[in-house]
Design an enzyme around this catalytic site. Sequence first.
Site, short mmCIF file in Angstrom:
data_model
loop_
_atom_site.label_atom_id
_atom_site.label_comp_id
_atom_site.label_asym_id
_atom_site.label_seq_id
_atom_site.Cartn_x
_atom_site.Cartn_y
_atom_site.Cartn_z
N GLU A 44 85.13 61.86 62.27
CA GLU A 44 84.42 61.43 63.47
C GLU A 44 85.13 62.15 64.60
OE1 GLU A 44 81.76 59.67 63.93
OE2 GLU A 44 81.45 59.00 61.88
N THR A 94 86.87 56.89 58.68
CA THR A 94 86.74 58.28 58.21
C THR A 94 88.04 59.06 58.41
OG1 THR A 94 84.35 58.45 58.44
CG2 THR A 94 85.60 60.49 58.71
N ASP A 142 94.56 69.16 69.35
CA ASP A 142 95.65 69.10 70.33
C ASP A 142 95.74 67.73 70.99
OD1 ASP A 142 93.36 69.23 71.91
OD2 ASP A 142 94.02 70.91 73.14
N LYS A 181 93.37 60.68 64.58
CA LYS A 181 93.74 62.02 64.11
C LYS A 181 95.26 62.11 63.94
CE LYS A 181 91.51 65.25 63.49
NZ LYS A 181 90.75 65.75 62.30
N PRO A 234 75.96 64.96 83.93
CA PRO A 234 76.92 63.88 84.16
C PRO A 234 78.37 64.34 84.07
CG PRO A 234 76.01 63.73 81.94
CD PRO A 234 75.39 64.93 82.57
N ASN A 273 86.80 70.82 84.41
CA ASN A 273 85.42 70.57 83.99
C ASN A 273 84.40 70.99 85.05
OD1 ASN A 273 86.34 69.45 81.62
ND2 ASN A 273 86.23 67.33 82.34
N ARG A 305 85.47 58.50 82.00
CA ARG A 305 85.78 58.04 80.63
C ARG A 305 87.01 57.12 80.70
NH1 ARG A 305 86.88 62.87 76.50
NH2 ARG A 305 84.64 62.72 76.11
P1 NAD Z 1 81.61 67.50 64.02
O1 NAD Z 1 81.48 66.10 64.48
O2 NAD Z 1 80.68 68.53 64.58
O3 NAD Z 1 81.43 67.56 62.44
C1 NAD Z 1 82.03 66.62 61.59
C2 NAD Z 1 81.43 66.79 60.20
O4 NAD Z 1 82.07 65.84 59.32
C3 NAD Z 1 79.92 66.49 60.15
O5 NAD Z 1 79.27 67.46 59.36
C4 NAD Z 1 79.86 65.12 59.49
O6 NAD Z 1 78.66 64.91 58.74
C5 NAD Z 1 81.08 65.15 58.58
N1 NAD Z 1 81.58 63.82 58.29
C6 NAD Z 1 81.84 62.82 59.16
N2 NAD Z 1 82.27 61.73 58.50
C7 NAD Z 1 82.32 62.05 57.19
C8 NAD Z 1 82.70 61.35 56.02
N3 NAD Z 1 83.12 60.06 56.06
N4 NAD Z 1 82.64 62.01 54.84
C9 NAD Z 1 82.21 63.29 54.76
N5 NAD Z 1 81.82 63.99 55.84
C10 NAD Z 1 81.87 63.37 57.04
O7 NAD Z 1 83.11 67.88 64.25
P2 NAD Z 1 83.77 69.27 64.71
O8 NAD Z 1 83.77 69.34 66.17
O9 NAD Z 1 83.18 70.37 63.92
O10 NAD Z 1 85.28 69.03 64.25
C11 NAD Z 1 85.69 69.34 62.92
C12 NAD Z 1 87.16 69.02 62.78
O11 NAD Z 1 87.93 69.78 63.70
C13 NAD Z 1 87.51 67.55 63.05
O12 NAD Z 1 88.50 67.15 62.14
C14 NAD Z 1 88.05 67.56 64.47
O13 NAD Z 1 88.97 66.52 64.67
C15 NAD Z 1 88.72 68.91 64.51
N6 NAD Z 1 88.79 69.55 65.85
C16 NAD Z 1 87.67 69.68 66.63
C17 NAD Z 1 87.75 70.36 67.85
C18 NAD Z 1 86.54 70.56 68.73
O14 NAD Z 1 86.68 71.05 69.85
N7 NAD Z 1 85.34 70.24 68.28
C19 NAD Z 1 88.99 70.88 68.27
C20 NAD Z 1 90.12 70.70 67.45
C21 NAD Z 1 90.01 70.05 66.23
O1 DAU Z 2 90.89 69.12 72.44
C1 DAU Z 2 90.22 69.13 71.21
C2 DAU Z 2 89.13 68.07 71.23
O2 DAU Z 2 88.11 68.54 72.10
C3 DAU Z 2 88.58 67.78 69.85
O3 DAU Z 2 89.59 67.24 69.04
C4 DAU Z 2 87.40 66.80 69.94
O4 DAU Z 2 86.83 66.61 68.65
C5 DAU Z 2 86.36 67.40 70.87
O5 DAU Z 2 85.28 66.50 71.02
C6 DAU Z 2 86.98 67.72 72.23
O6 DAU Z 2 87.32 66.50 72.95
P1 DAU Z 2 87.03 66.35 74.52
O7 DAU Z 2 86.98 64.91 74.84
O8 DAU Z 2 87.93 67.21 75.32
O9 DAU Z 2 85.56 67.02 74.57
P2 DAU Z 2 84.21 66.61 75.31
O10 DAU Z 2 83.27 67.77 75.15
O11 DAU Z 2 83.72 65.26 74.92
O12 DAU Z 2 84.64 66.54 76.84
C7 DAU Z 2 85.22 67.65 77.50
C8 DAU Z 2 85.56 67.22 78.90
O13 DAU Z 2 84.34 67.00 79.63
C9 DAU Z 2 86.32 65.91 78.97
O14 DAU Z 2 87.25 65.99 80.03
C10 DAU Z 2 85.25 64.87 79.28
C11 DAU Z 2 84.24 65.66 80.12
N1 DAU Z 2 82.83 65.25 79.99
C12 DAU Z 2 82.30 65.12 78.75
C13 DAU Z 2 80.98 64.76 78.58
C14 DAU Z 2 80.39 64.61 77.19
C15 DAU Z 2 82.05 65.04 81.12
O15 DAU Z 2 82.53 65.19 82.27
N2 DAU Z 2 80.75 64.67 80.96
C16 DAU Z 2 80.17 64.50 79.73
O16 DAU Z 2 78.97 64.14 79.66
#
Ligand code: NAD
Ligand code: DAU
Length: 353
Positions: A88, A104, A135, A163, A214, A258, A290
């Site tokens: 998640e 999860t 991070d 995490k 937003p 942002n 948030r």
């Molecule tokens: P995402 O939410 O886009 O994808 C998550 C995937 O995991 C989905 O395909 C979902 O179906 C699957 N999933 C969720 N729960 C599950 C379960 N119980 N069993 C099997 N599959 C399940 O996430 P993302 O942004 O691609 O992130 C992937 C990984 O990288 C995560 O571990 C996240 O913490 C890490 N991460 C993300 C970011 C970012 O900026 N998005 C940055 C650093 C690390």
């Molecule tokens: O740093 C790595 C992380 O980055 C990952 O581990 C997470 O999975 C990923 O979701 C992301 O987390 P953030 O909370 O930084 O990402 P998000 O895109 O939700 O938000 C980025 C910034 O923008 C944060 O400061 C909140 C702000 N924000 C976000 C949304 C969705 C807004 O101002 N408005 C919004 O509607």
Amino acid sequence: MTSKRNILITGGAGFIGSHVVRRFVTKYPDYRIINLDALTYAGNLENLRDIENAPNYGFVKADICDGEAVANVFKEFAIDGVIHLAAESHVDRSITDPLAFVRTNVFGTVTLLNVAKEAWKGAMEGKRFYHVSTDEVYGSLHDDSLFLETTPYDPQSPYSASKASSDHFVRAYGNTYKLPFVVSNCSNNYGSHHFPEKLIPLMINNIRNNKPLPVYGKGENVRDWLWVEDHAAAIDTIFHNGVNGETYNIGGHNEWKNIDLVHLLCSIMDRKLGRAEGESAKLITYVTDRAGHDLRYAIDAGKIERELGWKPSIRFEEGLERTVDWYLANTEWLDHVTSGTYQQYYNEHYAQR
Ligand code: NAD
Ligand code: DAU
């Protein structure tokens, strides 16, 4: 490591996971890549249409919390490497439903660790459990310092706490059961196939639809953005060349407030949509912050650069242009993933602000 591998990638139908799957399937035809994903709201097999028929690719719909299903996959495909991304991943959702994140991210990761430990018992040589983390486990920066691999953990949201917990379990399995592991902690990713609950794709989608943009609080929070394909390249590098038991920070040297990022996006979108400069920015709306909003994340990626030779490949402005182009060329994808339950999430989440 051998040249033929059977690799389990969890969460491969999600944003980053789909880029990792695509990279491994196309770059390593001798590897068998098994994508295990529960297909939650964030998982979408449309993300992998282009490679779904590749002979070295297989998909299994399963939950990482289901130990039996995961053990069957290990057995059937003789899994010798894991790249664990399933999670998640959205901070806002973790604030409304922390237990889903414990389930999860903590229980699911430990379930996966248990299966790997049992499957590889007495034969750990050449195996690898790669845990993909964030991070955010390091907490929130309030000065101009950077996160190092040695920075003490200080998670501030239910997401980052879950995490952090999973990272601790991975290291504990390395110490206790000698499970060969690597961990990476990456900054914010951006690029194609990013679910539009996250800042960049949400803003692109709202600009396109002339909906309010937003911005939480004053928009002064800072994130360090990395092109998702550069993250996939870093994961490839670490999976193959990282040292067992080590942690690698991955980041873009690319900090943005942002509000500045949203203005840049507005200006790119004005140009692409043929709008007058400044038109999209009129949609910016400041909303309630948030809860517990981390102020700043910034990564020192020196270790992976020095020791493994990885570095980001493209400039942010170029990556953002490419990202916007992808969304504008894939409005069907956007419309599809924002139908159904997305609307309910959006209405509930943003109505409260
Ligand atoms: P995402 O939410 O886009 O994808 C998550 C995937 O995991 C989905 O395909 C979902 O179906 C699957 N999933 C969720 N729960 C599950 C379960 N119980 N069993 C099997 N599959 C399940 O996430 P993302 O942004 O691609 O992130 C992937 C990984 O990288 C995560 O571990 C996240 O913490 C890490 N991460 C993300 C970011 C970012 O900026 N998005 C940055 C650093 C690390
Ligand atoms: O740093 C790595 C992380 O980055 C990952 O581990 C997470 O999975 C990923 O979701 C992301 O987390 P953030 O909370 O930084 O990402 P998000 O895109 O939700 O938000 C980025 C910034 O923008 C944060 O400061 C909140 C702000 N924000 C976000 C949304 C969705 C807004 O101002 N408005 C919004 O509607």
